[in-house]
Each structure stands twice: as C-alpha cells, then as structure tokens.
Motif scaffolding. Structure first.
Motif, mmCIF file in Angstrom:
data_model
loop_
_atom_site.group_PDB
_atom_site.id
_atom_site.type_symbol
_atom_site.label_atom_id
_atom_site.label_comp_id
_atom_site.label_asym_id
_atom_site.label_seq_id
_atom_site.Cartn_x
_atom_site.Cartn_y
_atom_site.Cartn_z
ATOM 1 N N GLY A 135 -1.162 -2.701 9.301
ATOM 2 C CA GLY A 135 -0.100 -3.499 8.697
ATOM 3 C C GLY A 135 0.109 -3.108 7.251
ATOM 4 O O GLY A 135 -0.842 -2.974 6.485
ATOM 5 N N PHE A 136 1.371 -2.904 6.881
ATOM 6 C CA PHE A 136 1.752 -2.498 5.532
ATOM 7 C C PHE A 136 2.790 -3.465 4.980
ATOM 8 O O PHE A 136 3.645 -3.953 5.717
ATOM 9 N N VAL A 137 2.734 -3.716 3.682
ATOM 10 C CA VAL A 137 3.714 -4.566 3.015
ATOM 11 C C VAL A 137 4.504 -3.704 2.026
ATOM 12 O O VAL A 137 3.950 -2.799 1.400
ATOM 13 N N ARG A 138 5.791 -3.985 1.924
ATOM 14 C CA ARG A 138 6.654 -3.192 1.048
ATOM 15 C C ARG A 138 6.352 -3.489 -0.409
ATOM 16 O O ARG A 138 6.264 -4.641 -0.815
ATOM 17 N N GLU A 139 6.186 -2.434 -1.197
ATOM 18 C CA GLU A 139 5.969 -2.567 -2.636
ATOM 19 C C GLU A 139 7.234 -2.302 -3.432
ATOM 20 O O GLU A 139 7.462 -2.932 -4.446
ATOM 21 N N SER A 140 8.043 -1.343 -2.987
ATOM 22 C CA SER A 140 9.265 -1.018 -3.730
ATOM 23 C C SER A 140 10.271 -0.338 -2.816
ATOM 24 O O SER A 140 9.918 0.209 -1.771
ATOM 25 N N VAL A 141 11.529 -0.393 -3.255
ATOM 26 C CA VAL A 141 12.620 0.264 -2.542
ATOM 27 C C VAL A 141 13.499 0.958 -3.570
ATOM 28 O O VAL A 141 13.924 0.332 -4.546
ATOM 29 N N ASP A 142 13.741 2.229 -3.371
ATOM 30 C CA ASP A 142 14.691 2.982 -4.192
ATOM 31 C C ASP A 142 15.897 3.255 -3.300
ATOM 32 O O ASP A 142 15.876 4.161 -2.469
ATOM 33 N N GLU A 143 16.931 2.425 -3.450
ATOM 34 C CA GLU A 143 18.098 2.538 -2.569
ATOM 35 C C GLU A 143 18.895 3.812 -2.822
ATOM 36 O O GLU A 143 19.506 4.340 -1.900
ATOM 37 N N LEU A 144 18.896 4.305 -4.045
ATOM 38 C CA LEU A 144 19.611 5.539 -4.355
ATOM 39 C C LEU A 144 18.965 6.732 -3.651
ATOM 40 O O LEU A 144 19.642 7.528 -3.001
ATOM 41 N N MET A 145 17.646 6.839 -3.740
ATOM 42 C CA MET A 145 16.919 7.940 -3.116
ATOM 43 C C MET A 145 16.554 7.636 -1.660
ATOM 44 O O MET A 145 16.086 8.517 -0.940
ATOM 45 N N MET A 146 16.738 6.382 -1.244
ATOM 46 C CA MET A 146 16.430 5.911 0.101
ATOM 47 C C MET A 146 14.957 6.132 0.445
ATOM 48 O O MET A 146 14.599 6.707 1.470
ATOM 49 N N VAL A 147 14.105 5.644 -0.471
ATOM 50 C CA VAL A 147 12.658 5.716 -0.292
ATOM 51 C C VAL A 147 12.094 4.302 -0.397
ATOM 52 O O VAL A 147 12.373 3.588 -1.358
ATOM 53 N N ALA A 148 11.303 3.925 0.584
ATOM 54 C CA ALA A 148 10.608 2.633 0.572
ATOM 55 C C ALA A 148 9.111 2.914 0.550
ATOM 56 O O ALA A 148 8.613 3.703 1.349
ATOM 57 N N ARG A 149 8.422 2.281 -0.376
ATOM 58 C CA ARG A 149 6.970 2.467 -0.494
ATOM 59 C C ARG A 149 6.256 1.228 0.043
ATOM 60 O O ARG A 149 6.586 0.104 -0.319
ATOM 61 N N PHE A 150 5.276 1.493 0.901
ATOM 62 C CA PHE A 150 4.505 0.437 1.536
ATOM 63 C C PHE A 150 3.025 0.663 1.247
ATOM 64 O O PHE A 150 2.557 1.791 1.226
ATOM 65 N N ARG A 151 2.291 -0.441 1.052
ATOM 66 C CA ARG A 151 0.837 -0.335 0.876
ATOM 67 C C ARG A 151 0.147 -1.029 2.039
ATOM 68 O O ARG A 151 0.623 -2.024 2.576
ATOM 69 N N TRP A 152 -1.002 -0.478 2.392
ATOM 70 C CA TRP A 152 -1.787 -0.996 3.505
ATOM 71 C C TRP A 152 -2.364 -2.356 3.144
ATOM 72 O O TRP A 152 -2.786 -2.587 2.012
ATOM 73 N N VAL A 153 -2.382 -3.258 4.135
ATOM 74 C CA VAL A 153 -2.947 -4.592 3.944
ATOM 75 C C VAL A 153 -4.134 -4.814 4.876
ATOM 76 O O VAL A 153 -5.180 -5.260 4.438
ATOM 77 N N ALA A 154 -3.961 -4.507 6.153
ATOM 78 C CA ALA A 154 -5.018 -4.808 7.118
ATOM 79 C C ALA A 154 -4.872 -3.957 8.368
ATOM 80 O O ALA A 154 -3.784 -3.464 8.672
ATOM 81 N N SER A 155 -5.975 -3.803 9.078
ATOM 82 C CA SER A 155 -5.996 -3.146 10.387
ATOM 83 C C SER A 155 -6.760 -4.036 11.341
ATOM 84 O O SER A 155 -7.661 -4.766 10.935
ATOM 85 N N GLY A 156 -6.408 -3.948 12.608
ATOM 86 C CA GLY A 156 -7.119 -4.720 13.619
ATOM 87 C C GLY A 156 -6.178 -5.193 14.698
ATOM 88 O O GLY A 156 -5.106 -4.620 14.908
ATOM 89 N N ALA A 157 -6.550 -6.267 15.349
ATOM 90 C CA ALA A 157 -5.711 -6.877 16.381
ATOM 91 C C ALA A 157 -4.489 -7.499 15.715
ATOM 92 O O ALA A 157 -4.574 -8.010 14.593
ATOM 93 N N PRO A 158 -3.333 -7.460 16.378
ATOM 94 C CA PRO A 158 -2.126 -8.050 15.787
ATOM 95 C C PRO A 158 -2.297 -9.506 15.363
ATOM 96 O O PRO A 158 -1.726 -9.928 14.360
ATOM 97 N N SER A 159 -3.111 -10.275 16.076
ATOM 98 C CA SER A 159 -3.297 -11.684 15.721
ATOM 99 C C SER A 159 -4.000 -11.861 14.377
ATOM 100 O O SER A 159 -3.876 -12.902 13.743
ATOM 101 N N ILE A 160 -4.708 -10.846 13.925
ATOM 102 C CA ILE A 160 -5.368 -10.880 12.617
ATOM 103 C C ILE A 160 -4.482 -10.261 11.548
ATOM 104 O O ILE A 160 -4.393 -10.762 10.426
ATOM 105 N N VAL A 161 -3.809 -9.183 11.900
ATOM 106 C CA VAL A 161 -3.007 -8.425 10.923
ATOM 107 C C VAL A 161 -1.760 -9.191 10.497
ATOM 108 O O VAL A 161 -1.420 -9.227 9.312
#
Length: 89
Positions: free
Chosen positions: A43-69
């Motif tokens: 699971g990753f959460v968005r940190e930033s979006v550059d709409e001009l360059m069309m780049v979205a940066r995501f950072r990792w939050v958790a791994s595991g079963a979907p019910s935990i993530v």
C-alpha cells in the motif's frame, strides 16, 4: 492519449520503481498485489502530484493482507476510517 508516471518509493521488499499508466489523475492511495499473489499487497499513499509533468509520487505505508493494509493507508492519507460493518448491524 496522456500517460502518467507513478513513482513508488520506500517499499522494503520491492525497492523504488516507476510505472507508466494511462489511467486518469492519480488518487490518494494505490494498492498493488505482490507478484506471485498469495493475497499480499503493498500500500502506497500519494505524496505529491506534478500535473504539468504528469508525475505522481507515492510512498510505501504497509505490506500484508488487504485487511491490514487498507486501514493503514486510510490513516496515512488522512481519510476517515471505514465504518465497522459489524457495529452497523
């Protein structure tokens, strides 16, 4: 057709990587199934979006079963918790 670059960072098992996608504007969270499956997701959460360059940066939050993530992602993204279905019955 426009393409977005999703840049993922911080996942201890898969490292930093990028993905090119033709999806629309990125959401607040991304959940990706691990190669090989076994119902393990990253699971990753968005940190930033550059709409001009069309780049979205995501950072990792958790791994595991979907019910935990999923609850960890909602909290990291500042979204309200999902209501407990058992308490609503």
């Amino acid at each position: 057709m426009s393409y977005w670059v999703y840049a993922f960072s911080g996942c201890p098992d898969t490292g930093n990587h990028q993905q090119i996608t033709n999806e629309g504007k990125p959401g607040h969270v991304v959940v990706r199934e691990r190669p090989g499956g076994l119902d393990i997701v990253d699971g990753f959460v968005r940190e930033s979006v550059d709409e001009l360059m069309m780049v979205a940066r995501f950072r990792w939050v958790a791994s595991g079963a979907p019910s935990i993530v999923m609850p960890a992602l909602r909290e990291a993204a500042g979204l309200p918790p999902t209501p407990d279905r058992a308490s609503s019955q």
